[in-house]
Design a protein around this motif. Structure first.
Motif, mmCIF file in Angstrom:
data_model
loop_
_atom_site.group_PDB
_atom_site.id
_atom_site.type_symbol
_atom_site.label_atom_id
_atom_site.label_comp_id
_atom_site.label_asym_id
_atom_site.label_seq_id
_atom_site.Cartn_x
_atom_site.Cartn_y
_atom_site.Cartn_z
ATOM 1 N N MET A 61 0.843 -1.191 0.000
ATOM 2 C CA MET A 61 0.000 0.000 0.000
ATOM 3 C C MET A 61 0.878 1.241 0.000
ATOM 4 S SD MET A 61 -3.185 -0.981 2.443
ATOM 5 C CE MET A 61 -4.392 -2.173 1.851
ATOM 6 N N LEU A 88 -3.582 6.671 3.634
ATOM 7 C CA LEU A 88 -2.750 5.464 3.743
ATOM 8 C C LEU A 88 -2.915 4.825 5.114
ATOM 9 C CD1 LEU A 88 -0.699 3.583 2.414
ATOM 10 C CD2 LEU A 88 1.111 5.107 3.244
ATOM 11 N N THR A 145 -4.292 1.021 5.556
ATOM 12 C CA THR A 145 -3.514 -0.029 6.232
ATOM 13 C C THR A 145 -4.191 -0.467 7.520
ATOM 14 O OG1 THR A 145 -2.074 1.616 7.284
ATOM 15 C CG2 THR A 145 -1.302 0.644 5.225
ATOM 16 N N ALA A 161 -7.111 -2.775 6.478
ATOM 17 C CA ALA A 161 -6.744 -3.875 5.576
ATOM 18 C C ALA A 161 -7.025 -5.272 6.119
ATOM 19 C CB ALA A 161 -5.278 -3.745 5.169
ATOM 20 N N VAL A 199 -0.859 -7.168 4.161
ATOM 21 C CA VAL A 199 -0.039 -5.991 3.872
ATOM 22 C C VAL A 199 1.424 -6.299 4.182
ATOM 23 C CG1 VAL A 199 0.368 -3.545 4.355
ATOM 24 C CG2 VAL A 199 -1.973 -4.442 4.329
ATOM 25 N N LYS A 200 2.216 -6.280 3.130
ATOM 26 C CA LYS A 200 3.648 -6.566 3.256
ATOM 27 C C LYS A 200 4.452 -5.308 3.531
ATOM 28 C CE LYS A 200 3.438 -10.964 2.568
ATOM 29 N NZ LYS A 200 3.701 -11.876 3.679
ATOM 30 N N SER A 237 4.056 -0.560 3.518
ATOM 31 C CA SER A 237 3.356 0.650 3.103
ATOM 32 C C SER A 237 4.356 1.800 3.103
ATOM 33 C CB SER A 237 2.174 0.956 4.018
ATOM 34 O OG SER A 237 2.624 1.284 5.321
ATOM 35 N N SER A 261 4.435 6.254 2.199
ATOM 36 C CA SER A 261 3.907 7.518 1.705
ATOM 37 C C SER A 261 5.049 8.293 1.056
ATOM 38 C CB SER A 261 3.337 8.320 2.881
ATOM 39 O OG SER A 261 3.066 9.645 2.503
#
Length: 173
Positions: free
Chosen positions: A109, A123, A127, A130, A137-138, A140, A142
């Protein structure tokens, strides 16, 4: 590995689509498909419309696309601190097919914006929620100030620190 990249935006000039596409290009030996959210246009979700329409074909196609790949890279645009209306609508319709929208797929993400916040609010929301939607989720990340950190002509990050961070999260897929 089949990777699906998409932006949670309907903009034809989406910087989030550029970021998702670039991130997907960093996955070694990947077969990448880039989705356009505009290909899944539907009426605004409501229970009344759901009773009338059932499960619209675009939502079924979107769900199927997510299920056909090995990993998903999604980059979130932020509108007023939250999801874009276009993405939220596709997501709402799809979640009525199956709450496990992401189907336990590994997901990366991302988010970016022209400003220094880098769409970090959306974000965090994505997350945070999720696990309820079966996203594994591996990583994330920004990316702030997109135009200062991304070379539009070359289609890649120019900020070495952000590039290293992106490469690290992409390697988690």
């Amino acid at each position: 590995m089949k990777v699906l990249a998409l932006a949670a935006s309907s903009s034809s000039t989406s910087i989030n689509k550029q970021l998702a596409t670039y991130a997907a290009s960093l996955v070694e030996n990947a077969e990448v498909e880039v989705l356009d959210l505009n290909d899944f246009d539907m009426p605004i979700f409501s229970e009344d419309r759901e009773k009338e329409l059932g499960q619209p074909e675009p939502a079924q196609r979107f769900y199927k696309k997510l299920g056909e790949v090995d990993a998903i890279i999604i980059s979130y645009a932020e509108h007023n601190g939250s999801y874009t209306a276009a993405f939220k609508n596709v997501f709402d319709w799809t979640s009525r097919i199956d709450m496990k929208v992401y189907q336990n797929k590994p997901v990366l993400m991302l988010a970016t914006s022209p400003g220094p916040g880098g769409a970090s609010s959306v974000l965090a929301a994505a997350t945070g929620s999720a696990p309820y939607f079966a996203a594994d989720v591996k990583g994330s990340l920004s990316i702030p100030s997109f135009y200062d950190n991304f070379d539009m002509a070359q289609g890649k990050l120019t900020n070495a620190e952000l590039q290293d961070k992106l490469a690290t999260v992409v390697a988690q897929l």
